[in-house]
Write a protein that holds these residues in place. Structure first.
Motif, PDB file in Angstrom:
ATOM      1  N   PHE A 180       0.811  -1.218   0.000  1.00 45.93           N
ATOM      2  CA  PHE A 180       0.000   0.000   0.000  1.00 45.93           C
ATOM      3  C   PHE A 180       0.850   1.276   0.000  1.00 45.93           C
ATOM      4  O   PHE A 180       0.507   2.257   0.646  1.00 45.93           O
ATOM      5  CB  PHE A 180      -0.989   0.004   1.162  1.00 45.93           C
ATOM      6  N   ASN A 230       1.606   2.510  -3.078  1.00 46.26           N
ATOM      7  CA  ASN A 230       1.111   3.114  -4.308  1.00 46.26           C
ATOM      8  C   ASN A 230      -0.302   2.666  -4.662  1.00 46.26           C
ATOM      9  O   ASN A 230      -1.115   3.462  -5.105  1.00 46.26           O
ATOM     10  CB  ASN A 230       2.022   2.752  -5.486  1.00 46.26           C
ATOM     11  N   PHE A 231      -0.548   1.402  -4.517  1.00 43.49           N
ATOM     12  CA  PHE A 231      -1.796   0.825  -5.029  1.00 43.49           C
ATOM     13  C   PHE A 231      -2.726   0.496  -3.869  1.00 43.49           C
ATOM     14  O   PHE A 231      -2.316   0.031  -2.819  1.00 43.49           O
ATOM     15  CB  PHE A 231      -1.487  -0.428  -5.852  1.00 43.49           C
ATOM     16  N   PHE A 232      -4.022   0.731  -4.116  1.00 43.29           N
ATOM     17  CA  PHE A 232      -5.012   0.598  -3.054  1.00 43.29           C
ATOM     18  C   PHE A 232      -6.284   0.005  -3.655  1.00 43.29           C
ATOM     19  O   PHE A 232      -6.409  -0.121  -4.877  1.00 43.29           O
ATOM     20  CB  PHE A 232      -5.266   1.987  -2.434  1.00 43.29           C
ATOM     21  N   MET A 233      -7.220  -0.311  -2.778  1.00 47.18           N
ATOM     22  CA  MET A 233      -8.430  -1.006  -3.219  1.00 47.18           C
ATOM     23  C   MET A 233      -9.383  -0.116  -4.029  1.00 47.18           C
ATOM     24  O   MET A 233     -10.438  -0.579  -4.455  1.00 47.18           O
ATOM     25  CB  MET A 233      -9.159  -1.604  -2.006  1.00 47.18           C
ATOM     26  N   ASN A 234      -9.021   1.162  -4.225  1.00 46.83           N
ATOM     27  CA  ASN A 234      -9.847   1.992  -5.096  1.00 46.83           C
ATOM     28  C   ASN A 234      -9.646   1.634  -6.564  1.00 46.83           C
ATOM     29  O   ASN A 234     -10.499   1.917  -7.402  1.00 46.83           O
ATOM     30  CB  ASN A 234      -9.533   3.475  -4.878  1.00 46.83           C
ATOM     31  N   TYR A 267     -13.353   0.292   4.339  1.00 46.59           N
ATOM     32  CA  TYR A 267     -12.669   0.844   3.167  1.00 46.59           C
ATOM     33  C   TYR A 267     -12.283   2.297   3.402  1.00 46.59           C
ATOM     34  O   TYR A 267     -11.144   2.700   3.136  1.00 46.59           O
ATOM     35  CB  TYR A 267     -13.568   0.718   1.932  1.00 46.59           C
ATOM     36  N   PHE A 298      -4.094   4.785   4.535  1.00 46.83           N
ATOM     37  CA  PHE A 298      -3.270   4.618   3.332  1.00 46.83           C
ATOM     38  C   PHE A 298      -2.769   5.974   2.832  1.00 46.83           C
ATOM     39  O   PHE A 298      -1.573   6.158   2.560  1.00 46.83           O
ATOM     40  CB  PHE A 298      -4.101   3.918   2.252  1.00 46.83           C
ATOM     41  N   ARG A 317       1.403   7.807   3.040  1.00 46.48           N
ATOM     42  CA  ARG A 317       2.248   8.100   1.875  1.00 46.48           C
ATOM     43  C   ARG A 317       2.281   9.580   1.510  1.00 46.48           C
ATOM     44  O   ARG A 317       2.909   9.951   0.528  1.00 46.48           O
ATOM     45  CB  ARG A 317       1.796   7.273   0.670  1.00 46.48           C
ATOM     46  N   ILE A 334      -0.894  -1.575   6.415  1.00 43.89           N
ATOM     47  CA  ILE A 334      -1.289  -0.176   6.558  1.00 43.89           C
ATOM     48  C   ILE A 334      -1.158   0.249   8.015  1.00 43.89           C
ATOM     49  O   ILE A 334      -0.648   1.329   8.334  1.00 43.89           O
ATOM     50  CB  ILE A 334      -2.737   0.007   6.053  1.00 43.89           C
TER      51      ILE A 334
END
Lengths: 272, 108
Positions: A57, A59-63, B4, B11, B15, B61
């Protein structure tokens, strides 16, 4: 020109962040094996190193989660984690967007993948780089397989991704090395951190060294979760490396090091 | 339950240096940007690492968030155990606890 090197290694953040807490009799041989892999990698004089990682996580996420992705930038920043926590200083890693673009175009012949012109490295790439490229001289092309947010691509697709990377490496004039990094069994970032299923790991590495596609892709995710934890999903990166190398592998080091939260391994494969 | 949204907050926080600065200055204002339940909002603001773990936040996370909050490794592990002791088993996701409440696999 061709694929000139294939190796696999562990990447847990504790390997650097908690190095001082590990028993020296386990830690020192592991680090020595990592340094030997560094020397072997540099001896092949790669123009670029594709690092097949299982990012966490950064860069890439569940969106909008890609099963497979390749970076396409001239530089990458890392680590995203607190450098004092990871004990790896921040650095800019050199990329090669034009080379990435050619590799991506070839991989796309058989694999649907995402490309990314921005990519921040987390410990999954920074820990290996801290050992394999301490002087920050390599050109890196990051590749990622989603091993974190289910549903995950089946293992056979990870193998196919590795095959595509090999075809792409052979299609460009540059000398390409491939390093895949992932866990075998581990339960990272949970209260179970440090748990390792040593028998399962040794069996996986045996299959990896045989370069046996059927054996490597026989695991179901339910079995892996039960026997090897959620960290075990990261075998996808190692399976891709086997598919790219095509040849038998040699395991140079394996030992569970609980304070690193993972079984620690270093292996290389013959390019066949 | 909006795991979510909760995960997305952490998340993005992990970053984004600018968001970290905003969170440090006014955490509640940052939390207001996400559709969280009261339980989730409280867990983020306290922060209650144990409850965040039980709610099902992916360990990768959560581990990074704990590092951002300057929580030492051993404390982070213990907070998750205490969270399970207080709130019950992990409710979602793939980071369930498989060891005993007083079991310290790696000695910490």
């Amino acid at each position: 020109m061709s694929l000139v090197f294939t190796g696999i290694c562990s990447h847990g953040p504790g390997i650097t962040g908690r190095a001082d807490l590990a028993p020296p009799e386990l830690r020192d041989p592991f680090f020595a094996a990592y340094h030997a892999m560094r020397d072997a990698l540099h001896a092949t004089k790669p123009d670029a190193v594709i690092i097949v990682a299982a990012e966490h996580f950064a860069n890439f996420f569940m969106n909008n989660m890609p099963s497979f992705a390749i970076g396409m930038a001239d530089g990458y920043e890392g680590p995203i984690e607190d450098p004092d926590w990871l004990r790896i200083p921040h650095r800019t890693v050199r990329g090669d967007a034009a080379l990435s673009r050619r590799i991506i175009a070839e991989v796309q012949q058989t694999v649907d993948l995402s490309y990314a012109e921005e990519w921040k490295f987390d410990h999954g790439i920074m820990v290996p780089l801290s050992f394999l490229d301490p002087e920050n001289t390599l050109t890196v092309i990051p590749a990622n397989i989603n091993c974190q947010g289910p549903p995950l691509a089946p293992l056979a697709r990870a193998w196919a991704f590795g095959e595509a990377l090999r075809r792409a490496a052979d299609a460009v004039p540059e000398r390409i090395a491939l390093v895949a990094t992932g866990g075998i069994s581990h339960w990272p970032a949970t209260p179970d951190s440090g748990r390792v299923n040593e028998a399962w790991d040794r069996e996986f590495l045996r299959r990896w060294a045989l370069n046996d596609r059927a054996l490597l892709t026989a695991y179901t995710d339910a079995e892996t979760y039960a026997d090897a934890g959620q960290g075990g999903f990261e075998i996808r990166t190692l399976i891709a490396a086997a598919a790219a190398a095509r040849g038998p592998g040699t395991v140079h080091f394996f030992a569970p090091i609980p304070i690193f939260s993972t079984g620690c391994f270093i292996a290389t494969a013959e390019i066949a | 339950m909006s795991l979510y949204q909760l995960s997305r907050l952490l998340f993005e926080l992990n970053r984004d240096r600018a968001l970290q600065d905003a969170f440090t200055a006014d955490a509640a204002a940052v939390a207001d940007r996400y559709a969280l339940t009261e339980e989730e909002r409280g867990a983020v603001l306290q922060p209650d690492i144990g409850l965040l773990y039980v709610l099902g936040v992916n360990g990768q996370i959560l581990m990074h968030f704990a590092a951002f909050r300057q929580i030492a490794w051993a404390d982070y592990l213990q907070m998750m155990r205490d969270g399970v002791r207080q709130h019950g088993p992990v409710r979602d996701g793939v980071y369930a606890m498989t060891s005993g409440l007083d079991e310290k696999v790696a000695g910490v």
